[in-house]
Motif scaffolding. Sequence first.
Motif, short mmCIF file in Angstrom:
data_model
loop_
_atom_site.label_atom_id
_atom_site.label_comp_id
_atom_site.label_asym_id
_atom_site.label_seq_id
_atom_site.Cartn_x
_atom_site.Cartn_y
_atom_site.Cartn_z
N SER A 94 -51.87 105.53 44.89
CA SER A 94 -50.58 105.12 45.16
C SER A 94 -49.57 105.89 44.54
O SER A 94 -49.85 106.31 43.25
N ASP A 95 -48.39 106.04 45.02
CA ASP A 95 -47.42 106.48 44.22
C ASP A 95 -45.93 105.68 44.52
O ASP A 95 -46.02 104.75 45.14
N GLY A 98 -44.20 104.73 48.25
CA GLY A 98 -44.33 103.94 49.51
C GLY A 98 -44.95 102.39 49.09
O GLY A 98 -44.75 102.41 47.92
N THR A 99 -45.39 101.88 49.83
CA THR A 99 -45.91 100.55 49.49
C THR A 99 -47.24 100.07 49.80
O THR A 99 -47.38 98.87 49.83
N TYR A 100 -48.16 101.16 49.95
CA TYR A 100 -49.63 100.91 49.85
C TYR A 100 -50.44 102.13 49.31
O TYR A 100 -49.66 102.99 48.85
N GLN A 101 -51.59 101.62 49.27
CA GLN A 101 -52.65 102.54 48.58
C GLN A 101 -53.31 103.12 49.81
O GLN A 101 -53.91 102.61 50.68
N ARG A 102 -53.50 104.46 49.34
CA ARG A 102 -54.25 105.46 50.41
C ARG A 102 -55.59 105.43 49.88
O ARG A 102 -55.83 105.86 48.70
N PHE A 103 -56.71 105.46 50.75
CA PHE A 103 -58.09 105.59 50.21
C PHE A 103 -58.95 106.57 50.71
O PHE A 103 -58.37 107.31 51.60
N TYR B 33 -51.69 92.77 53.69
CA TYR B 33 -51.97 94.21 54.25
C TYR B 33 -53.38 94.07 55.23
O TYR B 33 -54.06 93.28 55.04
N TYR B 35 -56.18 96.91 56.93
CA TYR B 35 -56.46 98.17 56.75
C TYR B 35 -57.83 97.95 57.88
O TYR B 35 -58.28 97.14 58.21
N GLN B 42 -63.25 106.34 56.51
CA GLN B 42 -62.54 105.76 55.53
C GLN B 42 -61.64 104.42 55.92
O GLN B 42 -61.39 104.28 57.15
N MET B 43 -61.18 103.64 55.12
CA MET B 43 -60.45 102.44 55.07
C MET B 43 -58.84 103.25 55.40
O MET B 43 -58.68 103.92 54.74
N PHE B 45 -54.92 102.62 56.23
CA PHE B 45 -53.67 101.72 56.23
C PHE B 45 -53.18 101.51 57.64
O PHE B 45 -52.97 102.42 58.27
N ASN B 48 -48.24 96.69 56.23
CA ASN B 48 -48.04 95.66 54.93
C ASN B 48 -46.81 94.67 55.52
O ASN B 48 -46.12 94.96 56.40
N GLU B 56 -44.07 98.33 55.99
CA GLU B 56 -44.42 99.76 56.37
C GLU B 56 -45.67 99.70 57.23
O GLU B 56 -46.40 98.75 57.38
N MET B 100 -45.64 96.27 43.78
CA MET B 100 -45.91 96.88 44.91
C MET B 100 -47.04 97.68 45.34
O MET B 100 -48.43 97.30 44.80
N SER B 101 -47.10 99.23 45.44
CA SER B 101 -48.22 99.83 45.93
C SER B 101 -49.18 100.24 44.31
O SER B 101 -50.30 100.25 44.53
#
Lengths: 113, 116
Positions: A94-95, A98-103, B33, B35, B42-43, B45, B48, B56, B100-101
């Motif tokens: 995450s950074d 944004g508001t979510y984590q990328r897997f 969230y 996913y 992969q999972m 997104f 959310n 988003e 948040m993230s």
Amino acid sequence: GDSVTQTEGLVTLTEGLPVMLNCTYQTIYSNAFLFWYVHYLNESPWLLLRSSTDNKRTEHQGFHATLHKSSSSFHLQKSSAQLSDSALYYCALSDNSGTYQRFGTGTKLQVVP
Amino acid sequence: GPKVLQIPSHQIIDMGQMVTLNCDPVSNHLYFYWYKQILGQQMEFLVNFYNGKVMEKSKLFKDQFSVERPDGSYFTLKIQPTALEDSAVYFCASSTGTGMSAETLYFGSGTRLTVL
């Protein structure tokens, strides 16, 4: 955009040998947070490790990882694999954009006797 | 530790029908969230949700998808109508909402949706 790369789909190890699962990432943002989640079959994924500051090692349950911004990496390591470590391991990013984590695609770790 | 519950664990449905996936997040969490994980991939997104609103969403969150959490009950993902490519495992997650993230996500064990 952001991305997470886990190069190994499957890692098979003999019990007692060291574990290293690779994770590299790409982001244009300076504030990157990296995570390792572990997913056992028929259970919920859960957080194993979360990155700290650059070049600082974080540890939990015998696993450790160090965020290296210079190489955009957050590899997961353990000195000695156990049969109970067999699971799917996801690296996530995450950074502050944004508001979510990328897997990542995940690495299946199979520890055999 | 904190638990996220997903109901049902499996759902089989005919293409074109509506389906609702339910998620009971951790009680004091504010961020939710969804996913999607197609078999062997992969999972990814989807969306959310915070304070009653979508914050988003990704390109995977098609017009046929909707989310809501009426009156603090289940956080739901509704697909209407379903398509074959919606077959996947859908994971719900929640977080405290303070960072948040960068926060820890707490996941449910997933709902396996099969669209025939």
